[in-house]
Design a protein around this motif. Structure first.
Motif, short mmCIF file in Angstrom:
data_model
loop_
_atom_site.label_atom_id
_atom_site.label_comp_id
_atom_site.label_asym_id
_atom_site.label_seq_id
_atom_site.Cartn_x
_atom_site.Cartn_y
_atom_site.Cartn_z
N ALA A 50 0.83 -1.21 0.00
CA ALA A 50 0.00 0.00 0.00
C ALA A 50 0.87 1.26 0.00
CB ALA A 50 -0.92 -0.01 1.22
N LEU A 51 1.94 1.25 0.81
CA LEU A 51 2.81 2.43 0.90
C LEU A 51 3.57 2.64 -0.42
CD1 LEU A 51 4.30 2.17 4.52
CD2 LEU A 51 2.34 3.50 3.74
N HIS A 52 4.01 1.53 -1.04
CA HIS A 52 4.69 1.61 -2.33
C HIS A 52 3.79 2.25 -3.39
CE1 HIS A 52 8.40 -0.93 -1.98
NE2 HIS A 52 8.73 -0.01 -2.85
N GLN A 53 2.56 1.76 -3.44
CA GLN A 53 1.62 2.28 -4.42
C GLN A 53 1.37 3.77 -4.22
OE1 GLN A 53 -1.88 -0.15 -4.26
NE2 GLN A 53 -1.12 -1.64 -5.74
N LYS A 54 1.22 4.17 -2.96
CA LYS A 54 0.95 5.58 -2.67
C LYS A 54 2.16 6.44 -2.99
CE LYS A 54 -2.97 5.34 0.29
NZ LYS A 54 -3.66 5.88 1.47
N GLU A 59 -0.15 9.80 -3.69
CA GLU A 59 -1.28 9.90 -2.75
C GLU A 59 -0.75 9.93 -1.31
OE1 GLU A 59 -5.28 7.27 -1.91
OE2 GLU A 59 -4.01 6.72 -3.60
N GLU A 60 -1.43 10.67 -0.44
CA GLU A 60 -0.97 10.75 0.95
C GLU A 60 -1.36 9.50 1.74
OE1 GLU A 60 -1.34 14.05 3.61
OE2 GLU A 60 -1.20 15.47 1.95
N ILE A 61 -0.47 9.12 2.69
CA ILE A 61 -0.79 7.95 3.50
C ILE A 61 -1.72 8.36 4.63
CG2 ILE A 61 1.40 6.81 2.92
CD1 ILE A 61 2.34 7.41 5.78
N THR A 62 -2.58 7.41 5.04
CA THR A 62 -3.55 7.71 6.10
C THR A 62 -2.87 7.64 7.46
OG1 THR A 62 -4.15 5.39 6.40
CG2 THR A 62 -5.38 6.61 4.74
N GLU A 63 -3.56 8.18 8.47
CA GLU A 63 -3.01 8.16 9.83
C GLU A 63 -2.88 6.71 10.32
OE1 GLU A 63 -4.16 10.33 14.00
OE2 GLU A 63 -4.75 11.31 12.11
N GLU A 64 -3.86 5.87 9.92
CA GLU A 64 -3.84 4.45 10.30
C GLU A 64 -2.60 3.77 9.72
OE1 GLU A 64 -7.33 2.26 9.09
OE2 GLU A 64 -6.41 0.39 9.77
N GLU A 65 -2.30 4.08 8.46
CA GLU A 65 -1.12 3.48 7.81
C GLU A 65 0.18 3.94 8.48
OE1 GLU A 65 -2.83 2.83 3.25
OE2 GLU A 65 -1.99 4.76 3.85
N ALA A 66 0.22 5.23 8.84
CA ALA A 66 1.41 5.77 9.50
C ALA A 66 1.64 5.06 10.83
CB ALA A 66 1.26 7.27 9.70
N GLN A 67 0.54 4.78 11.53
CA GLN A 67 0.63 4.09 12.82
C GLN A 67 1.08 2.65 12.63
OE1 GLN A 67 -2.99 4.58 15.00
NE2 GLN A 67 -2.04 4.14 16.98
#
Lengths: 113, 113
Positions: A50-54, A59-67
């Protein structure tokens, strides 16, 4: 005409015989055979994807993804089997980086002039 | 014990004999021998290095750098010698990507399970 592909295929066969490769393969199988470890690895791989694709789409990463990006490496380290997998990945990466730097030497030489 | 490094060194020697490698080497020498082309390449490489560093440090790129990033590829394409260099780089990259995907096949197999 040199057949560089034959040599690449030879290298591929030899890689399969290295301890680094076989220990990684074994560590990965051990993770898949353990429900907890397999679940942690699966979460980790999904997040990475997901992070690679973003990163590519901007696209910005979500707060959930950052956590998750903070928590999942800790989970990977805390589980014995996923920890071992990461160690074996690092050992294989060291070998592949060395092999790659040998192969790329001629190209580097051109740009050093 | 397999000596994968011997095979990597063989691949390195064979890379030096490929037409893709020798044509890139020649195109690079031609650029360096031409004042205009050498200057464009130098600007391009300096910008690439600056952008790489900022990407790693997370520092923001300046407006001047953003403008150069748009103009320099156009300059590289407009000069016959730097254009030829880029074409030869691309041809070598195609070869290296193929070689790399052969070598990395065993690793990919592990993660496809």
């Amino acid at each position: 005409m040199v057949n560089i592909y034959d040599t690449a295929n030879q290298l591929e066969r030899e890689l399969r015989e290295t301890s680094q490769y076989n220990e990684l393969k074994e560590a990965h199988a051990e993770v898949l055979a353990d429900e907890d470890a397999a679940s942690i690895l699966n979460e980790f791989q999904s997040l990475q994807q997901a992070l690679h694709q973003k990163q590519h789409s901007g696209e910005e990463i979500t707060e959930e993804e950052a956590q998750e990006a903070q928590v999942l490496p800790i989970k990977m380290n805390a589980n014995e089997l996923t920890k071992k997998l990461m160690d074996k990945e690092q050992a294989l990466n060291t070998l592949l980086t060395e092999v790659n730097s040998i192969i790329m030497k001629p190209v580097q030489e051109i740009y050093e002039q």
